[in-house]
Design a protein around this motif. Structure first.
Motif, PDB file in Angstrom:
ATOM      1  N   LEU A 105      57.850  43.143  52.255  1.00  0.00           N
ATOM      2  CA  LEU A 105      56.766  43.248  51.288  1.00  0.00           C
ATOM      3  C   LEU A 105      55.424  43.054  51.986  1.00  0.00           C
ATOM      4  CD1 LEU A 105      58.292  41.115  48.393  1.00  0.00           C
ATOM      5  CD2 LEU A 105      58.046  43.606  48.457  1.00  0.00           C
ATOM      6  N   PRO A 106      54.369  43.694  51.471  1.00  0.00           N
ATOM      7  CA  PRO A 106      53.034  43.457  52.050  1.00  0.00           C
ATOM      8  C   PRO A 106      52.604  42.017  51.822  1.00  0.00           C
ATOM      9  CG  PRO A 106      52.879  44.757  50.028  1.00  0.00           C
ATOM     10  CD  PRO A 106      54.328  44.674  50.360  1.00  0.00           C
ATOM     11  N   ALA A 107      51.832  41.498  52.732  1.00  0.00           N
ATOM     12  CA  ALA A 107      51.381  40.109  52.635  1.00  0.00           C
ATOM     13  C   ALA A 107      50.232  39.997  51.634  1.00  0.00           C
ATOM     14  CB  ALA A 107      50.920  39.611  54.000  1.00  0.00           C
ATOM     15  N   PRO A 108      50.163  38.895  50.890  1.00  0.00           N
ATOM     16  CA  PRO A 108      49.016  38.694  49.989  1.00  0.00           C
ATOM     17  C   PRO A 108      47.708  38.660  50.776  1.00  0.00           C
ATOM     18  CG  PRO A 108      50.767  37.098  49.549  1.00  0.00           C
ATOM     19  CD  PRO A 108      51.120  37.786  50.828  1.00  0.00           C
ATOM     20  N   LEU A 109      46.657  39.157  50.170  1.00  0.00           N
ATOM     21  CA  LEU A 109      45.353  39.108  50.819  1.00  0.00           C
ATOM     22  C   LEU A 109      44.863  37.669  50.883  1.00  0.00           C
ATOM     23  CD1 LEU A 109      43.461  42.201  49.350  1.00  0.00           C
ATOM     24  CD2 LEU A 109      44.743  42.016  51.478  1.00  0.00           C
ATOM     25  N   GLN A 110      44.264  37.307  51.998  1.00  0.00           N
ATOM     26  CA  GLN A 110      43.763  35.953  52.204  1.00  0.00           C
ATOM     27  C   GLN A 110      42.230  35.971  52.220  1.00  0.00           C
ATOM     28  OE1 GLN A 110      45.745  33.323  52.185  1.00  0.00           O
ATOM     29  NE2 GLN A 110      47.530  34.671  51.974  1.00  0.00           N
ATOM     30  N   PRO A 111      41.628  34.843  51.864  1.00  0.00           N
ATOM     31  CA  PRO A 111      40.150  34.789  51.912  1.00  0.00           C
ATOM     32  C   PRO A 111      39.643  35.009  53.328  1.00  0.00           C
ATOM     33  CG  PRO A 111      41.048  32.937  50.662  1.00  0.00           C
ATOM     34  CD  PRO A 111      42.209  33.601  51.341  1.00  0.00           C
ATOM     35  N   HIS A 112      38.554  35.739  53.445  1.00  0.00           N
ATOM     36  CA  HIS A 112      37.885  35.951  54.730  1.00  0.00           C
ATOM     37  C   HIS A 112      36.573  35.196  54.687  1.00  0.00           C
ATOM     38  CE1 HIS A 112      36.477  37.802  58.381  1.00  0.00           C
ATOM     39  NE2 HIS A 112      35.410  38.312  57.769  1.00  0.00           N
TER      40      HIS A 112
END
Length: 305
Positions: A293-300
């Motif tokens: 599965l694609p990884a959840p987006l993380q804060p940048h």
């Protein structure tokens, strides 16, 4: 689940520097310089009448301006919060659609996969449409190769995706493999997703009246420009500090309201649409058994978009 880490200490200062501070810094600097000039004028030249300038009118004006700012920021927050509730509802409806597909179309895996992928494409297309991007291009990777030719023919790409899902469900309905009562459960999900799109478009196409914003801008500037004249006789060289702090508060609240008025943009306080879309993508692909599965987006830099 999307979790935005709570910033602390210097992290909070970093975020403020990246959002509110750059927008209000020139205004606060202008008020600071004016305050220094007024304080110097009062201390060195003592122009006649300046000691009779009372701070009472500025107290009343500041109170009125605070109430005005509160009303406007509440209205902007309502728009932001409604947008967040609509996207939370979209996450719920997408999961419900995937669950119905797993239960009622278990013997038709290809159709179930197409419906779930079209639902993911709908989320991508809606986010792109709200942010002024090409909605058809954003959803194209989630459309079957056989449908690429006709996809994008309509101006409203998200609505076309819902129509394609309905067409997929209509085939087993006409063939008698899907009971009309069960089909109605699917139609309820599609109706809700269409309603979410209409709600987001309503927020996007109906900004707060410009006269409301303009009046607030003018009142904030009027208050901050005149304030040093009311404080100079009583505070002396402390006038620039007090004036700059109040200017930062009023201009900062005004800027925060502007950012939250348009909740679907890319500013620091806007909704993290890309992360919400990724959540839908992960959940629906997981329902199909897709791995990895694609990884959840993380804060940048502590910002999540």
């Amino acid at each position: 689940m999307i979790i935005r880490p709570r910033p602390h200490g210097w992290q909070l200062l970093y975020i403020l520097r990246g959002s509110i501070v750059p927008a209000v810094a020139p205004k606060v600097l202008a008020i600071l310089l004016l305050s220094v000039a007024v304080a110097a004028l009062a201390e060195f030249w003592h122009p006649p009448g300046i000691e009779r300038v009372s701070v009472a009118p500025f107290t009343l004006l500041g109170l009125v301006l605070s109430i005005f700012l509160s009303f406007r920021n509440n209205a902007c927050f309502e728009r932001w919060w409604e947008g967040r509730k609509l996207w939370g509802q979209l996450v719920y409806e997408s999961r419900s659609l995937a669950r119905l597909c797993s239960a009622l179309l278990a013997d038709d895996a290809p159709r179930r996969a197409r419906i779930c992928r079209l639902a993911v494409g709908f989320a991508h297309a809606l986010a792109a449409r709200l942010r002024g991007r090409d909605a058809a291009l954003a959803a194209l990777p989630w459309v079957d190769d056989a449908d690429h030719a006709r996809f994008g023919e309509r101006l409203n790409a998200p609505d076309q995706l819902l129509a394609m899902i309905a067409a997929e469900l209509a085939q087993p309905l006409r063939a008698g493999r899907l009971d009309p009562i069960l089909y109605a459960q699917f139609e309820t999900r599609l109706h809700a997703m269409s309603s979410i799109q209409a709600g987001c478009e309503r927020i996007l196409s109906t900004p707060l009246p410009f006269a409301y914003t303009l009046l607030l801008h003018r009142c904030a500037w009027l208050f901050c420009v005149l304030l040093p004249f009311g404080l100079a006789s009583s505070l002396g060289w402390a006038t620039p500090v007090v004036s700059a702090v109040l200017a930062y508060a009023f201009f900062g609240l005004d800027q925060l309201g502007e950012e939250m008025e348009e909740p679907f943009g890319l500013e620091a306080n806007d909704l993290p649409l890309d992360a919400l879309v990724r959540t839908i993508e992960i959940d629906l692909l997981d329902s199909l058994g897709v791995q990895p599965l694609p990884a959840p987006l993380q804060p940048h830099r502590y910002l999540l978009q």
